[in-house]
Design an enzyme around this catalytic site. Structure first.
Site, PDB file in Angstrom:
ATOM      1  N   ASP A 108     -10.135  -5.472  -2.944  1.00  0.00           N
ATOM      2  CA  ASP A 108      -9.492  -4.357  -2.229  1.00  0.00           C
ATOM      3  C   ASP A 108     -10.559  -3.244  -2.160  1.00  0.00           C
ATOM      4  OD1 ASP A 108      -8.020  -2.593  -1.176  1.00  0.00           O
ATOM      5  OD2 ASP A 108      -5.996  -3.425  -2.144  1.00  0.00           O
ATOM      6  N   HIS A 128      -7.345  -6.100   0.852  1.00  0.00           N
ATOM      7  CA  HIS A 128      -6.220  -5.174   1.177  1.00  0.00           C
ATOM      8  C   HIS A 128      -5.508  -5.730   2.181  1.00  0.00           C
ATOM      9  CE1 HIS A 128      -4.170  -1.494   0.019  1.00  0.00           C
ATOM     10  NE2 HIS A 128      -4.131  -1.258   1.393  1.00  0.00           N
ATOM     11  N   SER A 162       0.950  -1.287  -0.073  1.00  0.00           N
ATOM     12  CA  SER A 162       0.079   0.212  -0.034  1.00  0.00           C
ATOM     13  C   SER A 162       1.002   1.353   0.046  1.00  0.00           C
ATOM     14  CB  SER A 162      -1.000  -0.013   1.281  1.00  0.00           C
ATOM     15  OG  SER A 162      -2.007   0.872   1.134  1.00  0.00           O
TER      16      SER A 162
HETATM   17  N1  LIG Z   1      -7.695   2.523   9.350  1.00  0.00           N
HETATM   18  C1  LIG Z   1      -7.793   2.874   8.057  1.00  0.00           C
HETATM   19  C2  LIG Z   1      -7.070   1.971   7.197  1.00  0.00           C
HETATM   20  C3  LIG Z   1      -5.649   1.726   7.571  1.00  0.00           C
HETATM   21  C4  LIG Z   1      -4.998   0.406   6.921  1.00  0.00           C
HETATM   22  O1  LIG Z   1      -5.810  -0.447   6.135  1.00  0.00           O
HETATM   23  N2  LIG Z   1      -3.898   0.298   6.998  1.00  0.00           N
HETATM   24  C5  LIG Z   1      -3.190  -0.841   6.156  1.00  0.00           C
HETATM   25  C6  LIG Z   1      -2.437  -0.125   5.076  1.00  0.00           C
HETATM   26  S1  LIG Z   1      -3.354   0.929   3.965  1.00  0.00           S
HETATM   27  C7  LIG Z   1      -2.195   1.707   2.849  1.00  0.00           C
HETATM   28  O2  LIG Z   1      -1.156   2.231   3.138  1.00  0.00           O
HETATM   29  C8  LIG Z   1      -2.414  -1.780   7.038  1.00  0.00           C
HETATM   30  O3  LIG Z   1      -1.467  -2.186   6.432  1.00  0.00           O
HETATM   31  N3  LIG Z   1      -2.816  -1.975   8.244  1.00  0.00           N
HETATM   32  C9  LIG Z   1      -2.167  -2.693   9.161  1.00  0.00           C
HETATM   33  C10 LIG Z   1      -2.650  -3.901   9.186  1.00  0.00           C
HETATM   34  O4  LIG Z   1      -1.816  -4.940  10.421  1.00  0.00           O
HETATM   35  O5  LIG Z   1      -3.657  -4.659   8.805  1.00  0.00           O
HETATM   36  C11 LIG Z   1      -9.144   2.732   7.603  1.00  0.00           C
HETATM   37  O6  LIG Z   1     -10.014   2.639   8.560  1.00  0.00           O
HETATM   38  O7  LIG Z   1      -9.579   3.051   6.695  1.00  0.00           O
END
Ligand SMILES: N[C@@H](CCC(=O)N[C@@H](CSC=O)C(=O)NCC(=O)O)C(=O)O
Length: 282
Positions: free
Chosen positions: A228, A261, A152
């Site tokens: 995603d 995602h 991401s």
């Molecule tokens: N909290 C946010 C979304 C946050 C999210 O999805 N973070 C992803 C990376 S997104 C792009 O850089 C992530 O890797 N989160 C950590 C995990 O361990 O999954 C929302 O609510 O939209």
């Protein structure tokens, strides 16, 4: 234990190798930082190449270490994993004015900020390209062979850093990368805040714009899930596909049906990414 400029915080045995967390004072970021390393069993007797992993929004070095399951493949292939944090940290480091998840702490976007008040600490590009490799290659049993990957926001970082530094990284991969941040809501917010309104300054941090004109390009592998929730609006994968076809580069960009995602997606394909990088790290 202190190994030159880095201090060990924790260590666990993992697939015959070592999962280690370090802390250090970053001269580039002007703050204390933590990062994680996986050293495969082969590092007991020889220097090993390294895959740098750049994580996404809201992550620290611990998300990939604990969720992706990469160590089992890195242990077999003799590859170290270097896993930095996603932004400068600490009470002195400015954050988003509303503490939003997509700017400021946990959201450094792997750029060198030029705009106050972010330009003192938010130099994540220089931290990843220069300071961190210099530190770990001096302190740990690593060769100077490097590959780079990420997810991401970190996929954006891996593509941009790999494309801009073909002499430093022999292969590039990404999961669900932000492919064209200059035209995505996450990227526009971040680039306005860190780089200012002059869009000519944004191009150096946009993988799709860089890939169109890149002269020397390392092999690239990208995986994107079709389910995603950030695809296609935030991630803009089609821009990267178009740039790759215009420049006729060695890039495989795969749409994986039904995947989202999350780290479940990353865990499903991280073995293929490790095997992809292993071909070039030897
Ligand atoms: N909290 C946010 C979304 C946050 C999210 O999805 N973070 C992803 C990376 S997104 C792009 O850089 C992530 O890797 N989160 C950590 C995990 O361990 O999954 C929302 O609510 O939209």
């Amino acid at each position: 234990m202190t190994t030159s400029a880095i201090t060990k915080v924790s260590e666990q045995l993992c697939f015959g190798g070592k999962q280690i967390r370090y802390k250090h004072q970053s001269a580039v970021l002007h703050c204390d930082m933590q990062f994680s390393v996986f050293l495969p069993p082969q590092a007991e007797t020889a220097r090993v190449p390294a895959l740098y992993w750049l994580s996404g929004l809201t992550c620290t070095d611990e998300n990939f270490s604990s969720k992706a399951g990469a160590q089992q493949f890195a242990a077999k292939l003799g590859i170290a994993l270097i896993i930095p944090d996603t932004s400068p940290r600490g009470d002195d480091v400015p954050d988003d004015e509303n503490a939003a998840y997509d700017f400021g702490l946990g959201a450094g976007f792997y750029v060198n900020a030029t705009q106050a008040p972010f330009n003192k600490h938010y130099k994540m590009y220089d931290y990843i390209v220069s300071e961190l490799p210099e530190l770990v290659e001096a302190a740990l049993p690593l060769t100077d062979k490097r590959a780079i990957s990420g997810h991401s926001m970190g996929g954006h970082g891996a593509l941009v850093i790999g494309l801009r530094n073909p002499e430093r990284y022999c292969s590039i991969s990404a999961f669900s990368p932000i492919c064209n941040p200059a035209n995505s809501p996450w990227g526009i917010k971040a680039f306005n805040g860190y780089l200012g309104e002059d869009r000519s300054q944004w191009q150096q941090y946009d993988a799709s714009l860089l890939l169109r004109d890149a002269k020397k390009v390392a092999p690239i592998l990208v995986d994107q899930g079709s389910a995603d929730n950030f695809y296609p609006e935030q991630l803009r994968t089609a821009s990267l596909v178009e740039a790759a076809s215009l420049n006729d580069v060695n890039a495989e960009i795969r749409l994986q049906p039904g995947y989202d995602h999350s780290y479940y997606f990353i865990a499903s394909f991280i073995g293929e990414h490790l095997h992809f990088h292993a071909q070039y790290l030897k």
